[in-house]
Design a protein around this motif. Sequence first.
Motif, PDB file in Angstrom:
ATOM      1  N   LEU A   1      -1.539 -29.794 -20.612  1.00 48.59           N
ATOM      2  CA  LEU A   1      -0.514 -29.353 -19.665  1.00 48.59           C
ATOM      3  C   LEU A   1      -0.081 -27.946 -20.075  1.00 48.59           C
ATOM      4  CD1 LEU A   1       0.585 -31.213 -17.392  1.00 48.59           C
ATOM      5  CD2 LEU A   1       2.709 -31.305 -18.680  1.00 48.59           C
TER       6      LEU A   1
ATOM      7  N   ILE B   1       7.024 -28.962 -31.764  1.00 53.04           N
ATOM      8  CA  ILE B   1       6.366 -30.220 -32.024  1.00 53.04           C
ATOM      9  C   ILE B   1       6.377 -30.416 -33.534  1.00 53.04           C
ATOM     10  CG2 ILE B   1       4.243 -31.565 -31.669  1.00 53.04           C
ATOM     11  CD1 ILE B   1       5.211 -30.553 -29.026  1.00 53.04           C
TER      12      ILE B   1
ATOM     13  N   ASN C   1       4.150 -25.689 -29.233  1.00 54.89           N
ATOM     14  CA  ASN C   1       2.922 -26.076 -28.545  1.00 54.89           C
ATOM     15  C   ASN C   1       3.256 -26.649 -27.182  1.00 54.89           C
ATOM     16  OD1 ASN C   1       0.198 -26.502 -28.072  1.00 54.89           O
ATOM     17  ND2 ASN C   1      -0.165 -27.242 -30.163  1.00 54.89           N
ATOM     18  N   THR C   2       2.204 -26.877 -26.411  1.00 50.55           N
ATOM     19  CA  THR C   2       2.380 -27.514 -25.112  1.00 50.55           C
ATOM     20  C   THR C   2       2.028 -28.985 -25.250  1.00 50.55           C
ATOM     21  OG1 THR C   2       0.084 -27.208 -24.499  1.00 50.55           O
ATOM     22  CG2 THR C   2       1.593 -25.426 -23.948  1.00 50.55           C
ATOM     23  N   PHE C   3       2.275 -29.733 -24.219  1.00 46.24           N
ATOM     24  CA  PHE C   3       1.748 -31.086 -24.156  1.00 46.24           C
ATOM     25  C   PHE C   3       0.247 -30.952 -23.929  1.00 46.24           C
ATOM     26  CE2 PHE C   3       1.091 -35.241 -22.064  1.00 46.24           C
ATOM     27  CZ  PHE C   3       1.757 -36.040 -22.976  1.00 46.24           C
ATOM     28  N   PRO C   4      -0.554 -31.831 -24.561  1.00 54.65           N
ATOM     29  CA  PRO C   4      -2.001 -31.678 -24.390  1.00 54.65           C
ATOM     30  C   PRO C   4      -2.376 -31.641 -22.904  1.00 54.65           C
ATOM     31  CG  PRO C   4      -1.484 -33.496 -25.884  1.00 54.65           C
ATOM     32  CD  PRO C   4      -0.198 -32.977 -25.391  1.00 54.65           C
TER      33      PRO C   4
ATOM     34  N   LEU D   1       7.684 -26.230 -20.747  1.00 53.68           N
ATOM     35  CA  LEU D   1       6.289 -26.622 -20.947  1.00 53.68           C
ATOM     36  C   LEU D   1       5.825 -26.335 -22.364  1.00 53.68           C
ATOM     37  CD1 LEU D   1       4.990 -25.337 -17.534  1.00 53.68           C
ATOM     38  CD2 LEU D   1       5.246 -27.711 -18.243  1.00 53.68           C
ATOM     39  N   ILE D   2       6.622 -25.571 -23.094  1.00 53.42           N
ATOM     40  CA  ILE D   2       6.356 -25.419 -24.521  1.00 53.42           C
ATOM     41  C   ILE D   2       7.560 -25.963 -25.268  1.00 53.42           C
ATOM     42  CG2 ILE D   2       4.727 -23.497 -24.563  1.00 53.42           C
ATOM     43  CD1 ILE D   2       7.096 -21.607 -24.788  1.00 53.42           C
ATOM     44  N   ASN D   3       7.310 -26.463 -26.434  1.00 56.01           N
ATOM     45  CA  ASN D   3       8.396 -27.089 -27.179  1.00 56.01           C
ATOM     46  C   ASN D   3       8.022 -27.081 -28.650  1.00 56.01           C
ATOM     47  OD1 ASN D   3      10.804 -28.351 -27.584  1.00 56.01           O
ATOM     48  ND2 ASN D   3      10.255 -30.251 -26.547  1.00 56.01           N
TER      49      ASN D   3
END
Lengths: 934, 241
Positions: A190, A176, A185-188, A172-174
Amino acid sequence: MPDDETLTMVLDGRPVPARKGEKIIAAAERAGTYIPRFCYHPRMRPVGMCRMCLVEVKGPRGFSLQPACFMDAADGMEVVTTSDKVKKAQDGILEFLLVNHPLDCPVCDKGGECPLQDQTMTWGPGESRLVEEKVHFAKPIWISSLVALDRERCIQCDRCTRFATEVAGEALINFISRGDHLEVNTFPELPFDSYFSGNTVQICPVGALTATPYRFKARPWDLEQCESTCTSCAVGCRVAVQSSSDRVIRYLGVDSDPVNHGWLCDKGRFDFEANNSEDRVIHPLLRKDQELQEVTWSRALAAAAQGLRRALDRYGPSGVGVIGGARLTNEDAYAWAKLAKSVLRTDSVDAQLGDGLPAEVVLGLPRATIDQACSARALVLLAPDLHEELPILHLRLRQAVLDGGLPVVELAPAASGLSHLARVSLPYRPGEAADLVQQVLSPHRARSAGPSAPTDADAAARQARERARQLLGLDQGGRGEGVVVVLGRPSLAEPADSIAAAAAALAQALPEARFLPALRRANVHGALDMGLAPGLLPGRVTLEEGRDWFTRGWGTLPDSRGQETAGMLAAAAEGRMGALVLLGADPLADFPDRRLARRALDGVEFVVAVDAFLNGSSRRADVVLPAAMYAERPGTTTNLEGRITRLGQKVVAPGTCRPDWMIAAELAAALGADLGLESVEEIWDEIERLAPSHAGITRVLLASRSSRDGLLAPLPRVPVRIQPGVGRPGGGPAVHPGTTDTGVGATQGVPAPIDPMATPGIGSAERHGVPNVAGAPEDWSTEEEREAWEGPDREARAEEARRQEDVASRPSPLTYSGPTVAPDVPRVDGYGLRLVTGRVLYDQGTLVQACPSLAPLAPGPRLRVNRYDLDRLGRAPGDRVRVVTPGASLVLEAVVDPGIPRGSAALAFNLEGEGAADLIDATKPVTDVRLETI
Amino acid sequence: MTGPADTAGPEARPAGGLSPEALAQARELVALYPEPRSALVPLCHLVQAEHGWLTPQAMVEVADLIGVTPAEVLGTASFYDMLHTEPVGKYVIGVCTNIACLLNGGIELLEHAEERLGTRAGATTADNLFTLEEVECIALCDKAPCLTVNWRFFGPLTHDGFDALVEDLAAGRLEGEVPRHGILNRVRREGGLRVAREEVLAERAASDQALEQRKAAREAVEKREQAQQGQGGKQGGKGSA
Ligand code: SF4
Ligand code: SF4
Ligand code: FES
Ligand code: FES
């Protein structure tokens, strides 16, 4: 180590041993040469991300700089870690890492224990040549409700993201973007909602990731720590408990190879907030004028003793019941078992609340370790969702499937966190587990599937069962060698008998198979070992088997077998119970049938609660005795493998809270009896002497350095000999001879010292308190600390341990072989759905709700059903429906969940408001519900 | 083809997912790889062909298709300059400023473009028609200074030539030549040739014709420049519809 091929590499001119496949950085570390690093973590795959570990390695074209964390050591490989070239590389890398770093150490939580700080001081340049503007980010951003991220401080080591992807399986974090704009960061929209998010905070080598419960609470140089074991569930992860100003303030995971690999779940990591909660009961309470009022201990104890005595007089010993005890340490549990069974002489004692398995099943089946489960030839999963109930066991098994190809056969009433990794999934309807097991074990004798003609689904199910047979080696005449069954209660709305029958059938058909019990509560396994169950005595013996031995040891015993919690509550509801003792138990919330629990508490004359909090049930008590919590008392705990580890006391209990064993001893005194137990050490010695399964597990042995990962009870039946020097600093490789046996081998020699970079913050905190291996790689504890634990008469105790010859006269631990066929359950009719209910990690339990950071994470109640059923019943996802049983009804939102088989409906247990416990009727084997429109 | 014609402006479809056609194509793409996640970048291009950029909704759908998390899709997509994680205009103009173009006035062309469009490199014009980008070598060095519009090449370009191109684009005169949200041919090809042969031939003919036109226009410009007449006649690539 012996089975690994060893080779020799030349490190800075001296030959050092390495294992095949070992990275240079690890081999060097074992040889005492520390190579600086950021991204390398011993429990994750190397990525070579930060280049801090550059060393010179000789190749065909001479020496060149290579990342030591990424390159395998090879025979004859020449490695140089001290050359000018290496120094320049380290210097340069640090300068680069700091190019965009905000240098805000004074306001950073990591300051003082920060690897970036430390390594810059040790290996870095004195100053930076950078004059350009740095890249800026908003600071901090909340990537979940628990974790904040300051991207400016991040050095892009990929530890957190690797953990999320590789270890937790929740990417869920990656990273970017790219280059100097790279950010985690996370996906907005999420967020990083993971049960394991705290681990990323623990392993971040800078102050980029921080967690709410610790943010700005303390400075590393104010911290003290001691090593302990997490008792928030039965996995028993190793932790370092850190405190500041006598308040528990942070837990860090300690790497225990057989258990948690350094990881903790967020509940275990953060629920120390409960220790510091304002809501704790810190003085005894007595009901006066309908209200609980603070009184002195002596008054409270006298009142409790009086109430118990009256109950004994009026109803006899069977009129007193003791419910709970999973929260206790082993020593506490033993003291309470002794109080109940020998002073009160009641056998109606149960550490489980009708939500587990019969104690005989748990204790009487051959036990597996987590390691054995992970390396099993086939793993049968007949347990609740481990992701929710035993999170780190889930992580271990997940890793075993992904890295080791562990074949999993899952038998479950609803999909779990491991379902997608199972080789074979065999869904069953609650109550029919034993039938399913029979169908797998003996496909030809199985009852017919039903009157209707076989369908495609039937054919697929048959195929799945055949595959399961194959994996279990049944067709090849296997006896279950290498098969491990993870056994728990998949749903609370089905009878435990049916799971017991399934287990018995498996044990009969696969006599070599081992079982790993998956009961959730803290020290429930220790409590059962200590005899907090009807029909049992300490040391896994039955009341009858152990009668002579314990009559000699204790004096008196109950006359006959008592009741389990369900029986006690039923008796109380019918007015046949004079008194109930609640040991950290809340039957109103935790017993599957709330209506029965309510009637029981209404029907019983007298209730004593021993607890750290007032919960729904203890609020109705007549006397409340405040207990010390985790980290406030020493002792030992036992995890689901039967692994006994020590608990550290780090802080002083608030108010006049006392350890549970002391409360038992004083209550006994108030009843005019003497438990003969005056200290934790004394209790342990008695346990070791009397409890057959614990024979030989002396305090000396438990405290020895080689037992840091705990000891598995029972020790193999090898005469126990204590080596001189065990547990002594510098005493040589201390391997207990009794633990090298394969079956229950707990430890292989001295565990490696803690890598300060694997868990930043663990090496810098001051050591304090009894067992402490974490902060002291060289010498696990001071002489005084060791003396304090082992007692002054260490030699005498060793002598005592040597005197294990009277093993023969001890009762033998029980073995389980119950009925293999479960009672019939009614078929679910076409209008109904069968209820499945299990626990979730964050629920309305007292502990979670006492933690400000965790309480809001408890989900709202939702009825989860298959789309087919929702359509069939004419409901749309999100509809509010009335869920009706013959005796109850409640209104819930219905949502679609493809993981729920047709014909079933799932509702998590113990959520806010009315819930599953209000629907379940303990007198019925299963619960069928109907959905009605509002 | 390049996805269904979308007549609304980019701002009118903020949360677009994959159309049924694109979804079918996406499934074919996924099936091409032994590991579904290998299809990630081609799928991103596919999404871009529909929406011009990777809408959050589409990223979630792509993640579902290949069994990764949306964060992983975003992580990969944000790495690549040719994948847009923010809305773009109808035409994405990428002006090359790498070495050959630099030596031939690429920087000046970019500055001119910024002035002409009234926007900075990396931004989109207020009318949502143009997104201007500075790009690395686009392998058209022999025609430096050059640029791409939705992955279609134009060069060498004078400042006037640029103005003419922009006007043609704005007037819709290059609709046939510059596809809406250009898509990389390879992705389309690998997604299975679901396009009828006639269509391919027709497209190829259209593109040949466009090339011819462009050549003619270039010659006209050259002739005009040779004549050294400063008359500002607008004669860039005459569009065809
Ligand atoms: S946030 Fe911390 S752990 Fe994650 S990449 Fe950055 S420095 Fe590493
Ligand atoms: S898995 Fe259990 S023992 Fe481990 S940290 Fe979590 S609650 Fe504690
Ligand atoms: S590159 Fe080796 S530790 Fe980071
Ligand atoms: S440098 Fe501009 S296209 Fe190659």
